[in-house]
Design an enzyme around this catalytic site. Structure first.
Site, mmCIF file in Angstrom:
data_model
loop_
_atom_site.group_PDB
_atom_site.id
_atom_site.type_symbol
_atom_site.label_atom_id
_atom_site.label_comp_id
_atom_site.label_asym_id
_atom_site.label_seq_id
_atom_site.Cartn_x
_atom_site.Cartn_y
_atom_site.Cartn_z
ATOM 1 N N GLY A 155 0.840 -1.197 0.000
ATOM 2 C CA GLY A 155 0.000 0.000 0.000
ATOM 3 C C GLY A 155 0.864 1.231 0.000
ATOM 4 O O GLY A 155 1.700 1.384 0.886
ATOM 5 N N GLY A 182 -8.208 -5.917 3.445
ATOM 6 C CA GLY A 182 -9.260 -6.700 2.806
ATOM 7 C C GLY A 182 -10.430 -5.829 2.414
ATOM 8 O O GLY A 182 -10.319 -4.608 2.331
ATOM 9 N N ASP A 230 4.538 -11.077 -14.385
ATOM 10 C CA ASP A 230 3.810 -11.955 -13.458
ATOM 11 C C ASP A 230 2.337 -12.025 -13.839
ATOM 12 O O ASP A 230 1.680 -13.049 -13.659
ATOM 13 C CB ASP A 230 3.959 -11.460 -12.014
ATOM 14 C CG ASP A 230 3.608 -9.999 -11.872
ATOM 15 O OD1 ASP A 230 4.518 -9.170 -11.960
ATOM 16 O OD2 ASP A 230 2.424 -9.671 -11.706
HETATM 17 O O1 LIG Z 1 -1.395 -4.955 -16.681
HETATM 18 P P1 LIG Z 1 -1.148 -3.915 -15.653
HETATM 19 O O2 LIG Z 1 -2.423 -3.209 -15.274
HETATM 20 O O3 LIG Z 1 -0.055 -2.980 -16.022
HETATM 21 O O4 LIG Z 1 -0.748 -4.643 -14.303
HETATM 22 C C1 LIG Z 1 0.204 -5.647 -14.205
HETATM 23 C C2 LIG Z 1 1.572 -5.095 -13.925
HETATM 24 O O5 LIG Z 1 1.555 -4.310 -12.707
HETATM 25 C C3 LIG Z 1 2.423 -4.887 -11.756
HETATM 26 O O6 LIG Z 1 3.672 -4.228 -11.713
HETATM 27 P P2 LIG Z 1 4.043 -3.054 -10.694
HETATM 28 O O7 LIG Z 1 4.740 -1.983 -11.416
HETATM 29 O O8 LIG Z 1 2.836 -2.643 -9.913
HETATM 30 O O9 LIG Z 1 4.992 -3.689 -9.593
HETATM 31 P P3 LIG Z 1 6.339 -4.540 -9.627
HETATM 32 O O10 LIG Z 1 7.479 -3.559 -9.723
HETATM 33 O O11 LIG Z 1 6.301 -5.245 -8.306
HETATM 34 O O12 LIG Z 1 6.336 -5.494 -10.755
HETATM 35 C C4 LIG Z 1 2.611 -6.309 -12.207
HETATM 36 O O13 LIG Z 1 3.847 -6.820 -11.749
HETATM 37 C C5 LIG Z 1 2.578 -6.192 -13.701
HETATM 38 O O14 LIG Z 1 3.839 -5.769 -14.175
HETATM 39 N N1 LIG Z 2 -6.425 -2.969 0.302
HETATM 40 C C1 LIG Z 2 -7.024 -3.071 1.450
HETATM 41 O O1 LIG Z 2 -6.835 -4.015 2.190
HETATM 42 C C2 LIG Z 2 -8.005 -1.972 1.759
HETATM 43 C C3 LIG Z 2 -8.629 -1.965 3.129
HETATM 44 C C4 LIG Z 2 -9.894 -1.142 3.159
HETATM 45 N N2 LIG Z 2 -10.947 -1.776 2.389
HETATM 46 C C5 LIG Z 2 -9.618 0.270 2.642
HETATM 47 O O2 LIG Z 2 -10.005 0.592 1.533
HETATM 48 O O3 LIG Z 2 -8.981 1.025 3.322
HETATM 49 MG MG LIG Z 3 5.309 -5.497 -12.586
#
Ligand SMILES: O=P(O)(O)OC[C@H]1O[C@H](OP(=O)(O)OP(=O)(O)O)[C@H](O)[C@@H]1O
Ligand SMILES: NC(=O)CC[C@H](N)C(=O)O
Ligand SMILES: [Mg+2]
Length: 504
Positions: free
Chosen positions: A28, A102, A365
């Site tokens: 977060g 959550g 991923d």
């Molecule tokens: O299709 P999208 O909507 O783009 O989402 C998927 C992408 O977002 C995440 O990366 P992110 O940059 O959040 O984090 P990371 O550096 O841990 O890979 C995930 O690892 C993919 O690369």
């Molecule tokens: N991603 C979360 O776990 C969010 C917790 C909670 N539902 C919020 O929006 O603050």
């Molecule tokens: Mg990524």
């Protein structure tokens, strides 16, 4: 997928909670908060921003006490206003604070019940505030002196009333910490201990990596439906509080959310991701035995573990072709599509010579909105790649998530209603291959054969709580899709700290 932490120690916990929150920052990036307790009084600091920006020395100095809880937020309900950052606090009974990871799927009905029947007041649109009030109401039915069994009875009634995904850590003034996980264990939580000269200290957190870094020894996961109570003397009590616990942890934790060095529900995330790479290599060999892939390139950061293993099993060289700016966070958990798009380009840059004249297999991923893959494929082409193939270590994400991952809108998911070939076309890949869901599940189960299954709803639309219908999905889509959120951005910053001394 927020990050939560709670510690009962023999000395001040503020620095330890701060450190734990920095380790959980990947869960977060929008807001952070900490609440501590000393002599029955609470001290709170919470605000929008990263951990390092929210807590300044002056805030840390006010966070007194040997017990505390912390939170890093990635909003999945309500708004992204500071007022909805966590922990939340209620005055009655006892003084209770709560940090929640959550999403409650019956938060609306519960909020009405809380007001009309429990005669309690909810001041925000956050489902976490609802959860806290339900817990507080149920605890209020017990006496002034809480015994562990009273707390467990209250959690039992929370489970009967609340639906959805919730891992929560609550702090009861003058009494101790209570942590609990929903009966499916959709969201993770572990606990561990540390021996000090002054006695044993306990810690609860979303991920075991936070325990490792703080020198706590992992005891185990909180079981789905179970509650853990740690009193101020450092005694620990545990009890299963769900009528029908049915473990189904979220498989997306393995795919993307968790750090690879965490152990979740007995499964090493690192190993689970390695197995994903291996299985995907096997699928590629089956589908394209005569493939012409020259090089496998991961899309940093999360795909690295599976991409390396994939390359090894495919017997193709692995190269780091994209370099990540280490000062930019995760893009997927950013709140708006504009920010996410801009961030991909700022975050990743190509090393041209790894692409020039080659057939490259890019590995990520997962592909969710396609924000990353679209731009990365273009970057690979600009860097001179001959053909750009794309592999996803997870199956196609086709359905919204309702348990704590902000994917509220099916239409925003690039694979929703599309075949693999159509997705390839959308992201301009020359070929696209996804992991099979059975293989992904097998990768997790191999780490813990006793686990019967996972919540895989983003892949198969089977929502484990059994309460999700099209009306519900339409409603969260309307409330939380990107354009709705854009219009609901908070206009003012508010200070909502709580502290009881006038020393600065
Ligand atoms: O299709 P999208 O909507 O783009 O989402 C998927 C992408 O977002 C995440 O990366 P992110 O940059 O959040 O984090 P990371 O550096 O841990 O890979 C995930 O690892 C993919 O690369
Ligand atoms: N991603 C979360 O776990 C969010 C917790 C909670 N539902 C919020 O929006 O603050
Ligand atoms: Mg990524």
């Amino acid at each position: 997928m927020c990050g939560i932490v709670g510690i009962v120690a023999n000395s001040s916990v503020n620095q330890a909670i701060y450190d734990a929150l920095t380790v959980l920052q990947h869960r977060g990036q929008d807001a952070a908060g900490m609440m501590t307790c000393q002599d029955g009084r609470f001290f709170l600091r919470k605000s929008n921003g990263l951990v390092r920006d929210v807590f300044r020395t002056r805030h840390m100095q006010r966070l007194h006490g040997n017990m505390g809880i912390g939170h890093v937020r990635y909003p999945t309900a309500g708004s992204s206003s500071e007022a909805e950052s966590q922990p939340f606090y209620v005055n009655s009974p006892y003084g209770i604070a709560l940090a929640h990871n959550g999403n409650l799927t019956n938060a609306k009905e519960l909020a009405e019940e809380v007001f009309n029947t429990d005669l309690r007041h909810i001041n925000t649109t956050s489902d976490s505030e609802v959860l806290l009030n339900i817990f507080a109401h149920e605890l209020g039915k017990q006496g002034l002196q809480l015994r562990p069994e009273d707390i467990f009875d209250a959690v039992r009634r929370v489970h009967r009333r609340c639906r959805g995904g919730y891992a929560a850590i609550s702090m009861i003034s003058g009494m101790g910490l209570v942590a609990f996980r929903d009966p499916h264990g959709i969201r993770p939580a572990v606990f561990g201990k540390r021996e000090t000269e002054a006695g044993i200290e306990y810690m609860v957190a979303s991920e075991s990596v936070a325990l490792d870094v703080l020198g706590f020894e992992l005891e185990r996961d909180i079981a789905p439906g179970e509650a853990v109570f740690i009193d101020l003397e450092g005694n620990i009590f545990t009890q299963q509080c769900a009528d029908n616990p049915n473990p189904r942890p979220c498989i997306f934790e393995h795919v993307y959310l968790a750090r690879p060095d965490s152990i979740m529900d007995g499964i090493h995330i690192h190993k689970s991701r390695m197995r994903m790479g291996q299985k995907l290599a096997e699928k590629i060999k089956r589908e394209r035995p005569e493939h012409d892939i020259d090089v496998v390139i991961p899309i940093p950061d999360t795909s690295r573990t599976s991409a390396l293993e994939l390359a090894l099993h495919l017997d193709v060289p692995f190269r780091e072709g994209f370099i990540k700016n280490r000062y930019i966070g995760r893009t997927f958990i950013m709140p708006g599509q504009q920010e996410r798009k801009k961030s991909v380009r700022q975050k990743l840059n190509a090393i041209d010579l790894e692409f020039e004249g080659r057939n490259v297999l890019l590995v990520d991923d997962s592909v969710v909105r396609g924000t990353t893959s679209k731009q990365i494929i273009q970057m690979a082409r600009d860097a001179g790649a001959k053909n750009v193939y794309f592999a996803s270590a997870a199956p196609a994400v086709r359905y919204p998530n309702v348990y704590g991952i902000d994917m509220p809108s099916a239409d925003e998911l690039i694979a929703h209603g599309r075949t693999d070939e159509e997705v390839a076309e959308q992201i301009s890949a020359d070929w696209m291959i996804y992991q099979d869901l059975e293989d992904l599940i097998a990768c997790g189960k191999e780490g813990n054969p006793e686990l019967e299954g996972f919540d895989c709803s983003v892949f198969n639309a089977e929502y484990v709580t059994g309460d999700i219908d099209q009306n519900y999905l339409d409603a969260i889509d309307a409330e939380r899709n990107d354009s709705a959120k854009e219009g609901a951005k908070p206009k003012v910053d508010a200070v909502i700290d709580m502290h009881n001394d006038d020393t600065e």
